[in-house]
Design a protein around this motif. Structure first.
Motif, short mmCIF file in Angstrom:
data_model
loop_
_atom_site.label_atom_id
_atom_site.label_comp_id
_atom_site.label_asym_id
_atom_site.label_seq_id
_atom_site.Cartn_x
_atom_site.Cartn_y
_atom_site.Cartn_z
N ILE A 103 9.42 16.61 -7.74
CA ILE A 103 10.37 15.87 -7.08
C ILE A 103 9.50 14.91 -6.03
N ASN A 104 9.67 13.70 -6.28
CA ASN A 104 9.01 12.74 -5.29
C ASN A 104 9.67 11.97 -4.31
N LEU A 105 9.42 12.52 -2.92
CA LEU A 105 10.03 11.95 -1.95
C LEU A 105 9.22 10.70 -1.41
N VAL A 106 9.96 9.42 -1.60
CA VAL A 106 9.32 8.41 -1.16
C VAL A 106 9.81 7.72 0.00
N ASP A 154 0.86 -1.06 -0.15
CA ASP A 154 0.01 -0.13 0.00
C ASP A 154 1.07 1.26 -0.02
N VAL A 155 0.76 2.27 -0.81
CA VAL A 155 1.14 3.53 -0.92
C VAL A 155 0.25 4.69 -0.36
N ALA A 166 4.21 7.50 1.12
CA ALA A 166 4.86 6.44 2.11
C ALA A 166 4.42 5.21 1.56
N VAL A 167 5.36 4.32 1.24
CA VAL A 167 5.26 3.06 1.18
C VAL A 167 5.07 2.05 2.32
N ASN A 193 6.33 -0.35 -6.67
CA ASN A 193 5.31 0.25 -5.98
C ASN A 193 5.41 1.67 -6.30
N PHE A 194 6.58 2.34 -6.61
CA PHE A 194 6.59 3.70 -6.94
C PHE A 194 7.74 4.02 -7.76
#
Length: 463
Positions: free
Chosen positions: A37-40, A23-24, A82-83, A143-144
């Motif tokens: 800009i994607n912070l994961v 789940d994300v 958040a993963v 997942n991302f």
């Protein structure tokens, strides 16, 4: 945005490791993933029944980072996700075999966690990390895949973290400060401003062996906001390396980034994401038959907005610092007309005139008008990275333009009273040497054009 190359190299070097679908959760969404800009954040050492804590920890980090400059000003450029990666046990490994402290600092433990993070990495107690990069990147790929920067959040109250391809942090009282500091390494290429050891000392945005105030890479900040040239130490190799500030977040947690590091962060933001989110009209999406015709930009604006725009119609200035213009019939010539807009960031956290690289973003519309009205509108978006160095210069000024769609590039050298002293064609993606030896000492302007569109006007000093 995404880092596919790093992931591909990981597959080539380490081999494929299957990853599950998790789940994300969306923590912060400012816009489309390919324009941000994607912070994961990846959970580590959180069991399934602890995911509510993980989301709270991730949200707490997101809330905190965007209160701190320059992230506060550029919050609209970031998404945060958040993963939920489950571990079989809570916490992380602590072998208690570090050589830089007297172990055990806290009880030794071995935990069954997804990424197999551990304190005491490479003999340093506070170095919390994992070298299982194949697992990390396969989780991201499954997942991302649009990630720009992974952050592994480790469910431990003990102090620890690390930078690298992915940032790692524990969740103790200083967790948010640790993550922000480590992002300085992982995403923004900043060095520690405490001495990191001889093998980790090299030239970087905020680290140098240069001691001349006229040549040091942060010369444009010397004397401002306590920026200077400060040695890391008084003896040995440390004494040969210098930092720009005595109290920066890259040295101490709980203090702001210094001006040099803020500028470096903003430069990286601009290299990853342009400020033009979208524009209208796009090529042939409309064939207007009535005037006025509206042209508009949807910009990703800093807070407060520091973006500047220049609109030009058929090589004449049309409007400045607006997001939209309306063209009436009498503005256009029969035949081909060219409407362009050039956007750049005029943030006071950037010292553009002495800064080596300027980022320019453009949209150009070709408008074809006949006796019956407008027949077609063709649009093209472009980005330019323009480097000028050294500044000041004695004999040769180096100029480099990098753009996928640049054409008919030229540079004019202009005196401060407006006289054109030199004009020369330059090449894209090449270092172009401009001879300035015959110029008198003083300050001049360098105007850079593509297809007669003025991209930037930069000052330089001839010694």
């Amino acid at each position: 945005m995404k880092y596919c190359l790093l992931y591909a190299l990981c597959l080539l070097n380490i081999g494929f490791v299957n990853a599950q679908i998790f789940d994300v959760d969306t923590i912060k969404q400012s816009g489309d993933n390919d324009k941000r800009i994607n912070l994961v954040l990846l959970s580590e050492g959180y069991q399934t029944n602890e995911f509510s804590k993980f989301i709270a920890d991730a949200t707490n980090f997101s809330n905190e980072i965007f209160t701190q400059p320059p992230f506060k000003e550029y919050a609209n450029y970031f998404n945060v996700y958040a993963v939920k990666v489950p571990s079989n046990e809570s916490g992380t490994d602590h072998p208690a075999n570090a050589t830089d402290v007297t172990e055990p600092v806290f009880p030794a433990a071995t935990k069954d966690t997804y990424f197999n993070t551990s304190f005491d990495t490479s003999g340093f107690h506070r170095l919390l990390y994992t070298y299982n990069s194949s697992i990390v990147y396969n989780v991201l790929a499954k997942n991302f895949p649009e990630y720009d920067q992974p952050i592994i959040l480790v469910n431990s109250p003990e102090y620890g973290g690390a930078g690298g391809p992915y940032a790692v942090s524990s969740t103790g009282s200083s967790a948010n400060e640790i993550i922000i500091h480590e992002l300085g390494h992982s995403l923004f290429n900043l060095r520690d401003e405490y001495y990191p050891g001889d093998i980790h000392a090299f030239e970087a945005i905020n680290m140098t062996q240069e001691t001349n105030t006229n040549l040091v890479k942060w010369k444009n900040w010397i004397g401002t906001n306590n920026i200077g040239i400060y040695p890391y130490g008084t003896t040995g190799v440390a004494a040969t390396w210098n930092r720009p500030h005595q109290s920066c977040k890259m040295r101490y947690l709980g203090v702001p980034f210094c001006s040099v590091c803020k500028e470096g962060i903003i430069e990286k933001i601009h290299s990853l994401v342009g400020p033009i989110d979208s524009y209208l009209p796009v090529s042939n999406s409309v064939t207007p038959t009535a005037f006025p015709i509206d042209f508009q930009l949807n910009l990703i604006k800093p807070i407060p907005n520091t973006l500047k725009s220049t609109w030009t119609l058929n090589a004449s200035n049309y409007e400045n610092d607006v997001d939209a213009v309306s063209i009436i019939e009498t503005d256009l010539n029969t035949g081909t007309n060219n409407l362009t807009v050039v956007v750049h960031d005029d943030s006071p956290m950037l010292r553009i005139d002495n800064h080596e690289t300027t980022h320019i973003y453009t949209v150009a519309w070709t408008i074809t008008k006949s006796a019956l009205g407008v027949d077609a509108i063709i649009s093209k978006e472009n980005n330019f990275n323009i480097s000028l160095f050294p500044n000041p210069s004695n004999h040769i000024l180096n100029l480099k333009v990098e753009s996928k769609n640049a054409a008919n590039l030229k540079v004019d050298i202009i005196s401060l009273d407006g006289k054109k002293l030199k004009s020369t064609k330059i090449s894209n993606y090449k270092n172009n040497e401009v001879d300035i030896s015959r110029l008198s000492q003083g300050m001049y302007l360098v105007n850079v054009y593509s297809n007669n569109m003025l991209l930037t006007s930069k000052r330089f000093v001839k010694n």
